[in-house]
Design a protein around this motif. Sequence first.
Motif, PDB file in Angstrom:
ATOM      1  N   THR A  83       0.836  -1.214   0.000  1.00 53.22           N
ATOM      2  CA  THR A  83       0.000   0.000   0.000  1.00 53.22           C
ATOM      3  C   THR A  83       0.862   1.251   0.000  1.00 53.22           C
ATOM      4  O   THR A  83       0.570   2.236  -0.711  1.00 53.22           O
ATOM      5  N   HIS A  84       1.937   1.208   0.785  1.00 56.16           N
ATOM      6  CA  HIS A  84       2.864   2.340   0.856  1.00 56.16           C
ATOM      7  C   HIS A  84       3.491   2.614  -0.519  1.00 56.16           C
ATOM      8  O   HIS A  84       3.506   3.774  -0.987  1.00 56.16           O
ATOM      9  N   GLU A  85       3.993   1.583  -1.152  1.00 56.49           N
ATOM     10  CA  GLU A  85       4.646   1.764  -2.450  1.00 56.49           C
ATOM     11  C   GLU A  85       3.646   2.145  -3.543  1.00 56.49           C
ATOM     12  O   GLU A  85       3.974   2.924  -4.449  1.00 56.49           O
ATOM     13  N   LEU A  86       2.428   1.621  -3.458  1.00 55.40           N
ATOM     14  CA  LEU A  86       1.396   2.014  -4.420  1.00 55.40           C
ATOM     15  C   LEU A  86       1.074   3.500  -4.327  1.00 55.40           C
ATOM     16  O   LEU A  86       0.757   4.150  -5.332  1.00 55.40           O
ATOM     17  N   ALA A  87       1.145   4.046  -3.107  1.00 56.90           N
ATOM     18  CA  ALA A  87       0.917   5.493  -2.943  1.00 56.90           C
ATOM     19  C   ALA A  87       1.973   6.282  -3.712  1.00 56.90           C
ATOM     20  O   ALA A  87       1.670   7.287  -4.368  1.00 56.90           O
ATOM     21  N   HIS A  88       3.227   5.829  -3.642  1.00 55.94           N
ATOM     22  CA  HIS A  88       4.297   6.488  -4.412  1.00 55.94           C
ATOM     23  C   HIS A  88       4.017   6.402  -5.907  1.00 55.94           C
ATOM     24  O   HIS A  88       4.222   7.372  -6.652  1.00 55.94           O
ATOM     25  N   VAL A  89       3.543   5.240  -6.350  1.00 50.26           N
ATOM     26  CA  VAL A  89       3.257   5.057  -7.775  1.00 50.26           C
ATOM     27  C   VAL A  89       2.098   5.941  -8.215  1.00 50.26           C
ATOM     28  O   VAL A  89       2.194   6.685  -9.201  1.00 50.26           O
ATOM     29  N   ASN A  90       0.986   5.871  -7.498  1.00 47.47           N
ATOM     30  CA  ASN A  90      -0.225   6.590  -7.897  1.00 47.47           C
ATOM     31  C   ASN A  90      -0.057   8.103  -7.841  1.00 47.47           C
ATOM     32  O   ASN A  90      -0.653   8.841  -8.627  1.00 47.47           O
ATOM     33  N   GLN A  91       0.750   8.573  -6.877  1.00 48.02           N
ATOM     34  CA  GLN A  91       0.959  10.015  -6.746  1.00 48.02           C
ATOM     35  C   GLN A  91       2.174  10.515  -7.531  1.00 48.02           C
ATOM     36  O   GLN A  91       2.511  11.690  -7.465  1.00 48.02           O
TER      37      GLN A  91
END
Length: 425
Positions: A160-168
């Motif tokens: 979830t943490h890394e997906l936030a970096h990707v999505n943002q």
Amino acid sequence: MTEFLIKSVISMAVLLMVYKLFLEKEKMHLFNRIYLLTSLVFSICVPFISIPSIANYSKNINELPQIALDEIIITRESAGFDIQFWLILIYTSITSLLVIRFIKNILSFVSKIKSNKKIKYKTATLVLLPYNTLPHTFLEYIFISKDDHNKNAIEKDLYTHELAHVNQKHTLDILLVELFKTLFWFNPVLYFYKKSIQLNHEFLADDAVINTNKNTSGYQSLLLKMASGSHTVALASNINFSITKKRFVMMTKTTPRFLAISKQLLVVPVMAGLFLISCADNETKPEPETNSVQETPKVPEEVNAEPAASTPDSASESDEVINLAGLTKQPEYPGGMPEFYNYINKNFTIPDVKENKVLKIYISFVIEKDGSMSSIKVLRDPGYGAGEEAVRVLKSVPEKWIPGEMDGKTVRSSYTLPITLNIGD
């Protein structure tokens, strides 16, 4: 370059100080991200913007309608040891090495993506690496250990943490600041900006995890386990970046809406003030010398490029000076304006100033009906004899102009000419 460095460093430092004192500790991470990126771009661009100050010579200009010519820049080469050459050589060498490193880091990610197994995961792509590593993100790719993935040893919160970096799209911010560091490596404040931007990314990613799992203490425990993990990867978003009290405090902090808006509005006058201070030409000049120049004829007050107040017939029949908007045909110098500029550049003797200086001269003159130049007057004199030299060169111009016309009749017309002297010691 010196002026650019001073202005950009001061602007970056002031805006970063505002961020550290008023914004960083508040839970308004998206605004802070925009602020930091805007501050960077603003501070890089603002030194190249100039708003000339006309306080010292506005009275003289307003007495005469003018056709504003392009600025002439005259440079005196430094004698002996050419420090400018060596500075350019040093800058080019270091920048070239940093560009190579920047490209090498990007190609390293490209190589990992091409040579390792990839798995689609929601909006991202997992890249399975054959060695132990903590999850980290580059663009839409999340790099993880293949062994940990196969053993299901990676916590859901980490994804979830890394997906936030990707999505943002946090990688784009890092690439931008790294590009600035590569080109403007001599600006020390950029290194502090990168740390602040990366920490803000972690605030945003932490916030995404907390909003998803609603288990702050469990997530904090997971981060503590990550703190002693592998080293961070250049150009990537790393989960173990700056696991400090700041991140833990921010997870439980709330910022009242009124306080957030108040602090956000504080940014407006700060940036406006920096813009005006950085862009304004604050150079103070002595009063123009009038004993060596002819007096300008009295004409109706005009603003640059505004039509003359009189009618066409009366203007052409009198000796009134007409500006650009009132002319139907502009004056022409034999050979064109480049030839005029070239003559001034070749014949201007730069004053003997024993230091690096940039001197600006503003001078006006009138093209008479017979094409001769008259009423040569210094509007802004930086001293050192520069104004007198400008008058001398204009008086020595050998060629007569083709005079301007209004409705088919020859008229007098007025010009202003800015001259910049770049003096090396």
